[in-house]
Motif scaffolding. Structure first.
Motif, PDB file in Angstrom:
ATOM      1  N   ALA A   1       0.896  -1.312  -0.184  1.00 34.37           N
ATOM      2  CA  ALA A   1      -0.052  -0.024  -0.174  1.00 34.37           C
ATOM      3  C   ALA A   1       0.894   1.137  -0.039  1.00 34.37           C
ATOM      4  CB  ALA A   1      -0.900  -0.036   1.221  1.00 34.37           C
ATOM      5  N   ALA A   2       2.040   1.240   0.711  1.00 36.83           N
ATOM      6  CA  ALA A   2       2.910   2.530   0.735  1.00 36.83           C
ATOM      7  C   ALA A   2       3.514   2.650  -0.670  1.00 36.83           C
ATOM      8  CB  ALA A   2       3.918   2.362   1.743  1.00 36.83           C
ATOM      9  N   ILE A   3       3.911   1.483  -1.285  1.00 34.51           N
ATOM     10  CA  ILE A   3       4.447   1.688  -2.494  1.00 34.51           C
ATOM     11  C   ILE A   3       3.722   2.404  -3.519  1.00 34.51           C
ATOM     12  CG2 ILE A   3       5.485   0.199  -4.660  1.00 34.51           C
ATOM     13  CD1 ILE A   3       6.497  -1.658  -2.493  1.00 34.51           C
ATOM     14  N   LEU A   4       2.303   1.903  -3.681  1.00 35.66           N
ATOM     15  CA  LEU A   4       1.427   2.298  -4.483  1.00 35.66           C
ATOM     16  C   LEU A   4       0.911   3.746  -3.998  1.00 35.66           C
ATOM     17  CD1 LEU A   4      -0.884  -0.744  -4.685  1.00 35.66           C
ATOM     18  CD2 LEU A   4       0.099   0.559  -6.580  1.00 35.66           C
ATOM     19  N   ASP A   5       1.124   4.232  -2.840  1.00 46.40           N
ATOM     20  CA  ASP A   5       0.672   5.587  -2.375  1.00 46.40           C
ATOM     21  C   ASP A   5       1.721   6.217  -2.775  1.00 46.40           C
ATOM     22  OD1 ASP A   5      -0.380   7.780  -1.094  1.00 46.40           O
ATOM     23  OD2 ASP A   5       1.291   7.557   0.456  1.00 46.40           O
ATOM     24  N   ALA A   6       3.189   6.120  -2.842  1.00 53.54           N
ATOM     25  CA  ALA A   6       4.188   6.727  -3.496  1.00 53.54           C
ATOM     26  C   ALA A   6       3.872   6.518  -5.077  1.00 53.54           C
ATOM     27  CB  ALA A   6       5.553   5.976  -3.026  1.00 53.54           C
ATOM     28  N   LEU A   7       3.544   5.681  -5.849  1.00 58.46           N
ATOM     29  CA  LEU A   7       3.453   5.594  -7.051  1.00 58.46           C
ATOM     30  C   LEU A   7       2.454   6.551  -7.808  1.00 58.46           C
ATOM     31  CD1 LEU A   7       4.109   1.858  -8.082  1.00 58.46           C
ATOM     32  CD2 LEU A   7       5.381   3.665  -8.613  1.00 58.46           C
ATOM     33  N   GLY A   8       1.295   6.691  -6.771  1.00 57.75           N
ATOM     34  CA  GLY A   8       0.267   7.586  -7.204  1.00 57.75           C
ATOM     35  C   GLY A   8       0.847   8.992  -7.221  1.00 57.75           C
ATOM     36  N   GLN A   9       1.679   9.375  -6.645  1.00 61.11           N
ATOM     37  CA  GLN A   9       2.184  10.945  -6.672  1.00 61.11           C
ATOM     38  C   GLN A   9       3.160  11.006  -7.966  1.00 61.11           C
ATOM     39  OE1 GLN A   9       4.083  11.772  -2.776  1.00 61.11           O
ATOM     40  NE2 GLN A   9       3.035   9.830  -2.043  1.00 61.11           N
ATOM     41  N   ARG A  10       3.511  10.006  -8.532  1.00 64.49           N
ATOM     42  CA  ARG A  10       4.166  10.356  -9.906  1.00 64.49           C
ATOM     43  C   ARG A  10       3.222  10.578 -11.181  1.00 64.49           C
ATOM     44  NH1 ARG A  10       9.006   6.155 -10.533  1.00 64.49           N
ATOM     45  NH2 ARG A  10       9.309   7.431 -12.410  1.00 64.49           N
ATOM     46  N   ALA A  11       3.590  11.292 -11.869  1.00 63.10           N
ATOM     47  CA  ALA A  11       2.608  11.672 -13.116  1.00 63.10           C
ATOM     48  C   ALA A  11       2.378  10.364 -13.897  1.00 63.10           C
ATOM     49  CB  ALA A  11       3.083  12.872 -13.946  1.00 63.10           C
ATOM     50  N   GLU A  12       3.502   9.821 -14.232  1.00 58.65           N
ATOM     51  CA  GLU A  12       3.576   8.698 -15.219  1.00 58.65           C
ATOM     52  C   GLU A  12       2.785   7.396 -14.582  1.00 58.65           C
ATOM     53  OE1 GLU A  12       7.641   8.419 -13.472  1.00 58.65           O
ATOM     54  OE2 GLU A  12       6.212   9.634 -13.711  1.00 58.65           O
ATOM     55  N   PHE A  13       2.457   7.120 -13.189  1.00 62.79           N
ATOM     56  CA  PHE A  13       1.815   6.224 -12.642  1.00 62.79           C
ATOM     57  C   PHE A  13       0.470   6.725 -12.199  1.00 62.79           C
ATOM     58  CE2 PHE A  13       6.010   4.320 -12.176  1.00 62.79           C
ATOM     59  CZ  PHE A  13       5.819   3.144 -12.977  1.00 62.79           C
ATOM     60  N   SER A  14       0.071   7.876 -12.125  1.00 60.23           N
ATOM     61  CA  SER A  14      -1.190   8.281 -11.630  1.00 60.23           C
ATOM     62  C   SER A  14      -2.359   7.647 -12.118  1.00 60.23           C
ATOM     63  CB  SER A  14      -1.192   9.824 -11.502  1.00 60.23           C
ATOM     64  OG  SER A  14      -2.239  10.367 -10.925  1.00 60.23           O
ATOM     65  N   ALA A  15      -2.444   7.693 -13.241  1.00 58.09           N
ATOM     66  CA  ALA A  15      -3.679   7.413 -14.090  1.00 58.09           C
ATOM     67  C   ALA A  15      -3.912   5.960 -13.962  1.00 58.09           C
ATOM     68  CB  ALA A  15      -3.786   7.634 -15.774  1.00 58.09           C
ATOM     69  N   VAL A  16      -2.913   5.119 -14.028  1.00 55.92           N
ATOM     70  CA  VAL A  16      -3.172   3.463 -13.707  1.00 55.92           C
ATOM     71  C   VAL A  16      -3.341   3.289 -12.354  1.00 55.92           C
ATOM     72  CG1 VAL A  16      -1.759   2.693 -15.886  1.00 55.92           C
ATOM     73  CG2 VAL A  16      -0.840   3.072 -13.825  1.00 55.92           C
ATOM     74  N   VAL A  17      -2.611   4.058 -11.465  1.00 57.26           N
ATOM     75  CA  VAL A  17      -3.193   4.023  -9.928  1.00 57.26           C
ATOM     76  C   VAL A  17      -4.390   4.221  -9.704  1.00 57.26           C
ATOM     77  CG1 VAL A  17      -2.424   4.802  -7.669  1.00 57.26           C
ATOM     78  CG2 VAL A  17      -0.584   4.083  -9.099  1.00 57.26           C
ATOM     79  N   ASP A  18      -5.097   5.332 -10.323  1.00 53.98           N
ATOM     80  CA  ASP A  18      -6.389   5.616 -10.360  1.00 53.98           C
ATOM     81  C   ASP A  18      -7.529   4.605 -10.828  1.00 53.98           C
ATOM     82  OD1 ASP A  18      -6.060   7.976  -8.627  1.00 53.98           O
ATOM     83  OD2 ASP A  18      -6.249   9.403 -10.482  1.00 53.98           O
ATOM     84  N   GLY A  19      -7.036   4.021 -11.680  1.00 60.86           N
ATOM     85  CA  GLY A  19      -7.779   2.796 -12.239  1.00 60.86           C
ATOM     86  C   GLY A  19      -7.888   1.816 -11.403  1.00 60.86           C
ATOM     87  N   LEU A  20      -6.625   1.503 -10.695  1.00 61.18           N
ATOM     88  CA  LEU A  20      -6.718   0.544  -9.765  1.00 61.18           C
ATOM     89  C   LEU A  20      -7.736   0.760  -8.541  1.00 61.18           C
ATOM     90  CD1 LEU A  20      -5.643  -2.314  -8.436  1.00 61.18           C
ATOM     91  CD2 LEU A  20      -3.807  -0.724  -7.484  1.00 61.18           C
ATOM     92  N   VAL A  21      -7.636   2.177  -8.015  1.00 60.94           N
ATOM     93  CA  VAL A  21      -8.366   2.677  -6.884  1.00 60.94           C
ATOM     94  C   VAL A  21     -10.015   2.354  -7.564  1.00 60.94           C
ATOM     95  CG1 VAL A  21      -9.112   4.589  -5.719  1.00 60.94           C
ATOM     96  CG2 VAL A  21      -6.630   3.942  -6.031  1.00 60.94           C
ATOM     97  N   ALA A  22     -10.492   2.805  -8.764  1.00 60.54           N
ATOM     98  CA  ALA A  22     -11.634   2.896  -9.011  1.00 60.54           C
ATOM     99  C   ALA A  22     -12.050   1.138  -9.130  1.00 60.54           C
ATOM    100  CB  ALA A  22     -12.074   3.329 -10.555  1.00 60.54           C
TER     101      ALA A  22
END
Length: 158
Positions: free
Chosen positions: A105-126
């Motif tokens: 969860a911590a790794i994904l929180d950090a990745l969600g802060q990066r522009a190149e991963f933000s959209a795919v992380v938001d897809g996972l959250v949805a």
């Protein structure tokens, strides 16, 4: 005195969107997070900042919602903080003793802060939120089926 602007890699994204992500990661299955990271972020460098570690938190309650607070008991929680090789810091906290889940969860929180991963992380959250909503609705329907409406019962003296 002039202040130098903080590096974007070291800024922390605070607010409702990050809270929403962290909530989803805590409610996700550990397998969901492992699979996502294996597919989308296998080569990202991660170093620990804190933990992962497990401890206890006191849960407080109120009788009737308005009474004085009391200590209900303790629950176990796990937390972890990580830093990506690009500088973003992520945190993960969840109920229970699954330290690996907290780290993921911590790794994904950090990745969600990066522009190149933000959209795919938001897809996972949805995806996680939709699954959790379906599970909550199924539980609510199951619980509603056991509801007794005492106003429809016939009284014996009538």
């Amino acid at each position: 005195m002039t202040e130098s602007p903080a590096s974007p890699a070291h800024e922390t994204q605070a607010g409702p969107e990050r809270k929403r992500r962290m909530n989803a990661f805590a409610r996700a299955g550990r397998g969901e997070l492992e699979q996502f990271l294996a597919q989308h972020a296998g080569a990202v460098g991660v170093s620990p900042v804190r933990g992962p570690e497990t401890g206890l938190v006191m849960v407080r309650g109120k009788i009737g919602g308005g009474g004085s607070p009391f200590n209900l008991g303790e629950v176990s929680v796990s937390r972890a903080s990580v830093r990506l090789s690009t500088g973003e810091i992520g945190h993960g906290q969840l109920l229970g003793g699954d330290k690996v889940h907290a780290r993921l969860a911590a790794i994904l929180d950090a990745l969600g802060q990066r522009a190149e991963f933000s959209a795919v992380v938001d897809g996972l959250v949805a995806t996680i939120e939709a699954r959790v909503a379906d599970e909550d609705a199924a539980l609510a329907a199951e619980t509603a089926a056991t509801k007794v409406d005492f106003f429809t019962l016939v009284r014996g003296e009538d």
